[in-house]
Write a protein that holds these residues in place. Structure first.
Motif, PDB file in Angstrom:
ATOM      1  N   GLY A  50       0.797  -1.225   0.000  1.00 44.63           N
ATOM      2  CA  GLY A  50       0.000   0.000   0.000  1.00 44.63           C
ATOM      3  C   GLY A  50       0.822   1.263   0.000  1.00 44.63           C
ATOM      4  N   PHE A  51       1.935   1.240  -0.731  1.00 40.74           N
ATOM      5  CA  PHE A  51       2.855   2.384  -0.746  1.00 40.74           C
ATOM      6  C   PHE A  51       2.946   2.890  -2.178  1.00 40.74           C
ATOM      7  N   PHE A  52       2.205   3.948  -2.482  1.00 44.34           N
ATOM      8  CA  PHE A  52       2.154   4.493  -3.830  1.00 44.34           C
ATOM      9  C   PHE A  52       3.487   5.142  -4.203  1.00 44.34           C
ATOM     10  N   SER A  53       3.822   5.106  -5.475  1.00 45.93           N
ATOM     11  CA  SER A  53       5.103   5.652  -5.933  1.00 45.93           C
ATOM     12  C   SER A  53       5.297   7.088  -5.461  1.00 45.93           C
ATOM     13  N   ILE A  54       6.446   7.350  -4.867  1.00 49.18           N
ATOM     14  CA  ILE A  54       6.761   8.704  -4.411  1.00 49.18           C
ATOM     15  C   ILE A  54       7.061   9.591  -5.617  1.00 49.18           C
ATOM     16  N   SER A  55       6.568  10.808  -5.544  1.00 43.95           N
ATOM     17  CA  SER A  55       6.823  11.790  -6.594  1.00 43.95           C
ATOM     18  C   SER A  55       7.712  12.894  -6.052  1.00 43.95           C
ATOM     19  N   GLY A  56       8.723  13.264  -6.827  1.00 43.06           N
ATOM     20  CA  GLY A  56       9.587  14.374  -6.422  1.00 43.06           C
ATOM     21  C   GLY A  56       8.906  15.716  -6.579  1.00 43.06           C
TER      22      GLY A  56
END
Length: 426
Positions: A182-188
């Motif tokens: 449940g860890f959505f891709s991190i966005s910079g």
């Protein structure tokens, strides 16, 4: 229209540029921080109208008092086992951060960001949510993965961009992604987490699912348009989402006043959108858990979103590329009046007779061993400095996971790249 001679007697206009209370060389000044007594803030029923929570946007939800006792209506009354698990997870995060920080200084990776002083926000938030709820984090919520049991070696593989990196080196270090946890891709890019989380939550509701979403952004990101668009959609459609603002006082080298922190609280953003809002002591593990649980229960009851401001302080620099002594007093973190989240939870466990120095020593030893073992495993797959020498990536993978069916011209380029690499290896 006024004539020139009429305007000549008017005062000149000017702008106000916010300034922090202290700069390098000054004595840290936190006299502006109002800390209400633990347990003094009321806990409304989950089903109240949003307007009844608005006074809580200007106070501070706290559970742990100065003696480490849990007091007041927000006490979640957690079992000693869960309290110990949260303490363990926060300890692991802190040791993980230290080792990866040193790895960056040793040239093994290009970049790292610590969560020192903010561990409770991610760890305790994760424990208050269901495992299947989807999290939309920023780059300082590695505690979500640790609390959900994600392998530390996998996190390090991503940081090193080595052959074990499931993301194949396509993301900056610390920008993890894992659907199963449940860890959505991190966005910079800043503040994207909020509209993404709101959209995911709306989709979950449309499908008749039972999972909610939670998102985290920093105080500076509340000045981005994405924040306001997300709040509008969340409020209008009553999206089942928890919108967390981590107010650690600094957006890189810019203090929170530039984003409006001197005008009012960040939780007060909820008032304008007609949303429920809470302002919470982010260094109080029990308060973080209780507030997250309250907001999650509300979302699951189809009562819509909640904005939570977690009031904390970023003890380290923004990243390994930043030196905070260039813009704030060197000893400011030590003077922060809300203390350290790990120390405060440990004090609470000791106060209820569920912890002592011997158990703490054992925890420290076990957490350190776990992190060291994970680092050894990850580095067997290579580090960034040696990735293209000792463990050359298959360049053909750069064409994968982009198109459902690879176009002919990219297939040709893929074949040429693979042939060139094989020739070099030969």
């Amino acid at each position: 229209m006024a004539a020139d001679h009429e305007r000549a007697n008017r005062p000149s206009l000017s702008l106000h540029v916010p300034e922090p209370e202290a700069r390098p060389g000054d004595e840290p000044d936190f006299s502006w921080v109002e800390v209400p007594a633990a347990g003094s803030v009321p806990r409304p029923d989950v089903a109240v109208a949003a307007s009844e929570t608005h006074p809580l946007c200007f106070s501070l939800v706290r559970v742990l008092d100065e003696q480490g006792r849990a007091v007041g209506p927000w006490d979640p009354r957690l079992s000693p086992d869960l309290l110990r698990r949260m303490l363990r997870d926060m300890n692991v995060v802190r040791r993980f951060d230290e080792r990866m920080f040193r790895a960056q200084r040793q040239g093994k990776t290009s970049f790292y960001m610590k969560s020192l002083g903010e561990e409770a926000i991610a760890v305790c938030g994760a424990h208050a949510l269901d495992f299947e709820d989807m999290c939309f984090p920023t780059y300082r919520q590695q505690g979500l993965l640790v609390a959900r049991g994600y392998p530390l070696a996998q996190m390090m593989n991503q940081i090193y961009s080595n052959k074990g990196d499931k993301l194949k080196g396509r993301q900056l270090p610390i920008m993890y992604s894992d659907r199963q946890h449940g860890f959505f891709s991190i966005s910079g890019n800043l503040a994207t987490q909020f509209p993404q989380a709101v959209g995911w939550a709306m989709a979950s509701a449309i499908k008749g699912d039972s999972r909610i979403a939670a998102a985290w952004i920093g105080d500076g990101s509340t000045a981005e348009g994405d924040f306001h668009a997300a709040c509008t959609f969340a409020g209008v459609y009553r999206a089942p989402v928890v919108l967390n603002i981590v107010n650690n006082q600094w957006a890189i080298s810019t203090f929170s006043g530039i984003a409006g922190g001197q005008l009012t609280t960040f939780a007060a953003r909820a008032v304008g959108y007609g949303l429920p809002g809470l302002r919470v002591d982010g260094n109080d593990a029990l308060a973080v858990y209780a507030a997250t649980q309250w907001a999650a229960d509300r979302a699951r009851a189809n009562l819509g979103p909640t904005i939570i401001e977690f009031f904390t302080y970023r003890k380290e620099g923004h990243s390994t590329s930043d030196d905070p002594t260039g813009y704030r007093p060197k000893d400011a973190p030590a003077k922060w009046p809300l203390g350290d989240p790990i120390d405060r939870l440990r004090q609470h466990l000791e106060a209820i007779g569920e912890w002592d120095e011997a158990r703490q020593a054992q925890l420290d030893e076990e957490a350190d061993a776990e992190v060291r073992a994970a680092q050894k495993e990850a580095e067997s797959n290579g580090v960034l400095r040696a990735a293209t020498i000792d463990f050359p990536q298959d360049v053909g993978t750069m064409f994968e996971d982009v198109f459902a069916e690879l176009p002919w011209h990219l297939k040709e380029q893929q074949e040429e790249a693979i042939a060139e690499l094989e020739a070099k290896r030969a």
